[in-house]
Scaffold this motif. Structure first.
Motif, PDB file in Angstrom:
ATOM      1  N   ILE A 270     -40.863 -86.716   1.464  1.00 29.35           N
ATOM      2  CA  ILE A 270     -41.418 -85.646   0.642  1.00 29.35           C
ATOM      3  C   ILE A 270     -40.403 -85.907  -0.696  1.00 29.35           C
ATOM      4  O   ILE A 270     -39.239 -85.732  -0.689  1.00 29.35           O
TER       5      ILE A 270
ATOM      6  N   GLY B  47     -38.114 -80.633  -3.305  1.00 27.90           N
ATOM      7  CA  GLY B  47     -37.781 -79.566  -2.294  1.00 27.90           C
ATOM      8  C   GLY B  47     -37.706 -78.346  -2.639  1.00 27.90           C
ATOM      9  O   GLY B  47     -36.797 -77.291  -2.630  1.00 27.90           O
TER      10      GLY B  47
ATOM     11  N   GLY C 113     -42.716 -78.486  -1.123  1.00 20.38           N
ATOM     12  CA  GLY C 113     -41.944 -79.474  -0.168  1.00 20.38           C
ATOM     13  C   GLY C 113     -41.464 -78.847   1.144  1.00 20.38           C
ATOM     14  O   GLY C 113     -41.530 -79.416   2.194  1.00 20.38           O
TER      15      GLY C 113
ATOM     16  N   THR D 269     -42.624 -79.189   5.446  1.00 17.23           N
ATOM     17  CA  THR D 269     -41.563 -79.708   6.750  1.00 17.23           C
ATOM     18  C   THR D 269     -41.949 -79.071   7.857  1.00 17.23           C
ATOM     19  O   THR D 269     -41.685 -79.399   9.169  1.00 17.23           O
TER      20      THR D 269
ATOM     21  N   MET E 253     -36.425 -85.687   2.933  1.00 14.41           N
ATOM     22  CA  MET E 253     -36.658 -84.956   1.773  1.00 14.41           C
ATOM     23  C   MET E 253     -35.823 -85.262   0.469  1.00 14.41           C
ATOM     24  O   MET E 253     -34.638 -84.973   0.519  1.00 14.41           O
TER      25      MET E 253
ATOM     26  N   GLU F  63     -34.664 -84.657  -3.303  1.00 16.88           N
ATOM     27  CA  GLU F  63     -34.566 -83.485  -4.526  1.00 16.88           C
ATOM     28  C   GLU F  63     -33.461 -83.704  -5.493  1.00 16.88           C
ATOM     29  O   GLU F  63     -32.458 -84.079  -4.960  1.00 16.88           O
TER      30      GLU F  63
ATOM     31  N   VAL G 236     -32.164 -84.440   3.807  1.00 12.90           N
ATOM     32  CA  VAL G 236     -32.161 -83.918   2.427  1.00 12.90           C
ATOM     33  C   VAL G 236     -31.653 -85.005   1.767  1.00 12.90           C
ATOM     34  O   VAL G 236     -30.180 -85.292   2.131  1.00 12.90           O
TER      35      VAL G 236
END
Ligand SMILES: Cc1cc2nc3c(=O)[nH]c(=O)nc-3n(C[C@H](O)[C@H](O)[C@H](O)COP(=O)(O)OP(=O)(O)OC[C@H]3O[C@@H](n4cnc5c(N)ncnc54)[C@H](O)[C@@H]3O)c2cc1C
Length: 450
Positions: A10, A13, A17, A21, A33, A35, A110
């Motif tokens: 993705i 965030g 996004g 999840t 993810m 970001e 992340v």
């Protein structure tokens, strides 16, 4: 470093996004993810949430202005702007860390950095390459670039939310939602405010009668509104800025400490190298099908503000993220349905809206009943010394279903959700009137509005 494999990658965030999840993690898929800034994206860090802290201060100033109606004597209020900005900062400071914990709890990896397409199924970030069965573009929006000479002097909502000095004067180029909301806060805080809008109406997509009400209220608190103008250029003028604009062939100038880009926001997709991803796009928009999937690359979905056609609102970003997540899990079969999704412009008082405007209903040739009420002399409006209290509810004559509702004041930002609920779940005007409401509340007036 070799290529790492994920089921889903993705980009972004924010609300959209994060919305993706839920379904994909519940299905046990591996998720990364990426970001580039703060987890949570615009809404909690640079949008809805911090803005509302300033709007709440504007609301308090509005209440103080009306105190005499309740026989309360107060002196002239003095807002400590820098302390208000600090309060806003304090209130949102833990959001990215809390979301990081929540993503870790969901087993989402992340990755901090700027993600971009390397190939149709691979994303690059820093020195890593991530191959994925599904890639989601949830990169949000950015202020619309304005092709005006001197545009480099324009600030955006990011700076307005950060600036610890209250400007003495502000000019907004564009009369959209962000301009209207900040204009009301600044004006109530004592700044001189002017809004320059190119089209004949502020907030052009909204109901014309509602706009007339909020424009009148804006002017009552000292905001100067000029519509149908063309901003020609912006130039420095000693320690201020000068805006040169034309209206009906004549040229005018106005000066202010700050000039704000209030011309709306566009999808933030420029820096993704969409060509490498075989993601078709035109005029700054990814071309998507009804399942929010790229037309050219079925491995790619788009959601949130990055979607070219849906309203740029945080609940809609979350909703679209969830739809994309479910499409990834179940195969493309869910399409968004935006009917009955309410929105509010947080002026003080707020302008709230759901569904069709009267003009849109007429354009579609629908036979409608219009219930329009100026409620300022209703008991509840007088009790709270409302400066404006107005509603318009549009009902389909054949089915008795609500097609649209528009409010200025009268807790419209809450009432609009009742109307949205009715629209979404087919509750008729007669059923809304039949309900027994807690009394006295603004909602209990809905019966009379209909
Ligand atoms: C001042 C302001 C006030 C607002 N007020 C409201 C309101 O009151 N109510 C409401 O409903 N909506 C409001 N909105 C709109 C709302 O904030 C957005 O609709 C919502 O945040 C969109 O969510 P999103 O996930 O699509 O995008 P975002 O929240 O913007 O998230 C996108 C994320 O992607 C990241 N990103 C971008 N490119 C990359 C990349 N290449 N690699 C990695 N990461 C990347 C960004 O850093 C960002 O964090 C407001 C917006 C603004 C600007």
């Amino acid at each position: 470093m070799g290529v790492e494999k994920f089921d889903v990658v993705i980009l972004g965030g924010g609300n959209a996004g994060i919305g993706v999840t839920g379904p994909v993690r519940r299905a046990g898929m591996s998720v990364a993810m990426i970001e580039s800034h703060d987890l949570g994206g615009t809404c909690p860090n640079r949008g809805c949430t911090p803005k509302k802290v300033l709007v709440a201060a504007g609301q308090a100033l509005h209440e103080i202005e009306r105190a005499a109606v309740h026989h309360i004597a107060v002196g002239k209020p003095k807002l400590d702007w820098s302390a208000l900005i600090d309060r806003k900062k304090e209130m949102i400071k833990d959001i990215p860390a809390n979301l990081a914990r929540s993503m870790a709890h969901r087993d989402v990896e992340v990755i901090k950095g700027h993600g971009y397409f390397v190939s149709p199924n691979t994303i690059g970030v820093a020195d890593r390459k991530l191959a994925a069965a599904h890639i989601v573009i949830a990169t949000g929006s950015k202020p619309r670039p304005l092709a005006i000479s001197g545009a480099e002097h324009l600030i955006t909502s990011d700076e307005m939310l950060r600036d610890r000095d209250l400007p003495k004067s502000v000019i907004f180029v564009g009369g959209g939602v962000i301009s209207m909301e900040f204009a009301h806060v600044y004006a109530r805080a004592g700044a001189q405010v002017m809004i320059l809008e190119a089209l004949p109406q502020l907030l052009p997509a909204m109901d014309a009668d509602a706009i007339a009400r909020i424009q009148a209220e804006s002017e009552r608190i000292g905001i100067r509104v000029k519509t149908g103008v063309r901003v020609e250029r912006i130039e420095p003028a000693s320690d201020r800025l000068r805006v040169i604009f034309s209206h009906k062939g004549a040229e005018y100038t106005a000066e202010a400490d700050r000039v704000v880009n209030g011309a709306g926001r566009v999808a933030n997709i420029e820096m993704l190298d969409l060509e490498a991803g075989n993601v078709e796009h035109a005029n700054g928009r990814v071309v998507v099908d009804r399942y929010l999937r790229s037309n050219s690359n079925p491995q790619v979905y788009v959601c949130g503000d990055a979607v070219p056609i849906s309203p740029q609102l945080s609940p809609i970003a979350t909703y679209e993220g969830d739809i994309v997540g479910r499409n990834i899990v179940d195969g493309a079969k869910y399409s968004p349905d935006y009917d009955g999704m309410a929105t509010s412009v947080y002026t003080v008082p707020a302008l709230a809206s759901v569904g069709l405007t009267e003009a849109a209903a007429n354009e579609r040739g629908i036979r409608v009943k219009i219930h329009c009420n100026d409620m300022h002399d209703w008991f509840s409006a007088r009790t709270y010394a409302e400066t404006v209290a107005w509603s318009k509810i549009i009902v389909d004559q054949g089915s008795d279903r609500i097609l649209g509702a528009h409010f200025v004041g009268h807790a419209g930002q809450e009432l609009v959700n009742i109307m949205g609920l009715a629209m979404r779940f087919g509750i008729t005007a007669a059923q809304i009137k039949d309900y027994v409401y807690a009394y006295p509340t603004f909602s209990s007036d809905i019966k009379h509005m209909l």
